[in-house]
Design an enzyme around this catalytic site. Structure first.
Site, mmCIF file in Angstrom:
data_model
loop_
_atom_site.group_PDB
_atom_site.id
_atom_site.type_symbol
_atom_site.label_atom_id
_atom_site.label_comp_id
_atom_site.label_asym_id
_atom_site.label_seq_id
_atom_site.Cartn_x
_atom_site.Cartn_y
_atom_site.Cartn_z
ATOM 1 N N ARG A 137 -91.475 50.696 -54.134
ATOM 2 C CA ARG A 137 -91.326 52.371 -53.867
ATOM 3 C C ARG A 137 -92.522 52.717 -52.803
ATOM 4 N NH1 ARG A 137 -89.326 51.656 -59.171
ATOM 5 N NH2 ARG A 137 -91.431 52.301 -59.992
ATOM 6 N N CYS A 157 -94.242 65.258 -34.662
ATOM 7 C CA CYS A 157 -92.774 66.255 -35.107
ATOM 8 C C CYS A 157 -92.322 65.425 -36.192
ATOM 9 C CB CYS A 157 -91.936 66.583 -33.939
ATOM 10 S SG CYS A 157 -92.783 67.713 -32.652
#
Length: 275
Positions: A137, A157
């Site tokens: 994970r 961005c």
């Protein structure tokens, strides 16, 4: 209609009808004539795209998906920050006289880091884990390096990607701090859908879901009328995206993707870009 069109229309209508204007704030972006580029925006937009159903390609207007994929390969495959190694000119306004955009985007992917398994770039560590530790994970890629922000022509961005394997499918969460809905929304979605597919093929997995989390989803003031006209068009069905059967991430090119029967509305309006 394609799922990409449906989501784009919903997002834009929500922003136009329920968004907040930043017209009372001192904003950084400027138009070419020097005027401040204000927006109407929504905070915390979350979109889901199931790549088993379709490749999310907009039909309300043409998305030049091969150019979008070329840029994502420039960042994650070439690991470059020089616009001379990019076939399009979308980054030229931010480049210096040598073509560099500083320690941004591909530069962050080129840095070698130390891990328990050895030394890797972020990309190669992700590919290693997808093959050798798919239950992890902790498979993440991140370009928002605070130590280098002062040497970036533009802070990233779309800045982080979290990868997760569930039931033999590769899923991803794309985090984006800022999204110009008209000029770049479907561009970014196509890019990271393609990247997810390439990572999946290189790891013996099936592509799953792309979840796109946008902090500031906005429509610029000079784009509003164009967006209103655009979302009133009737979308076409999504095309089928054919992808070459390649298992080495570094062998993919922009021509490895081919949208079959891609129908789209012609769009010839000149769209100003805020810098």
């Amino acid at each position: 209609m394609s799922r990409a069109d449906e989501i784009f229309i919903q997002n834009c209508r929500d922003i136009l009808e329920n968004g907040v204007s930043d017209g009372d704030l001192n904003v950084r972006p400027r138009w070419e004539d020097g005027a401040p580029a204000h927006t109407v925006k929504k905070f915390g937009v979350v979109n889901r795209y199931d790549l088993q159903e379709e490749f999310p390609l907009l039909t309300l207007r043409r998305t030049y998906y091969r150019s979008a994929i070329d840029e994502i390969l420039w960042i994650y495959q070439k690991k470059s920050n020089n616009v001379h190694e990019l076939s399009s000119h979308i980054w030229d306004a931010w480049a210096d006289e040598n073509g560099s955009i500083g320690k941004a985007y591909g530069y962050q992917m080129s840095v070698v880091h130390k891990y328990p398994e050895g030394e890797f770039t972020q990309v190669d560590k992700a590919l290693y884990d997808l093959k050798n530790n798919p239950a992890s994970r902790r498979i993440m890629l991140n370009m928002y390096n605070h130590a280098d922000l002062h040497e970036m022509a533009l802070a990233p961005c779309a800045y982080s990607l979290t990868l997760n394997v569930s039931g033999g499918r590769l899923n991803a969460i794309l985090n984006q701090r800022s999204q110009d809905m008209l000029t770049a929304s479907n561009w970014n979605v196509c890019q990271y859908s393609a990247l997810l597919i390439m990572f999946a093929k290189a790891s013996g997995l099936q592509p799953g879901e792309l979840i796109h989390v946008i902090a500031d989803a906005h429509i610029y003031d000079r784009h509003i009328d164009t967006v209103k006209r655009l979302i009133e068009k009737k979308p076409f069905p999504a095309p089928e995206m054919k992808v070459d059967d390649i298992t080495d991430f570094y062998k993919f090119t922009k021509d490895s993707f081919n949208a079959v029967d891609y129908k789209y509305h012609e769009f010839d309006e000149k769209v100003p870009v805020a810098i």
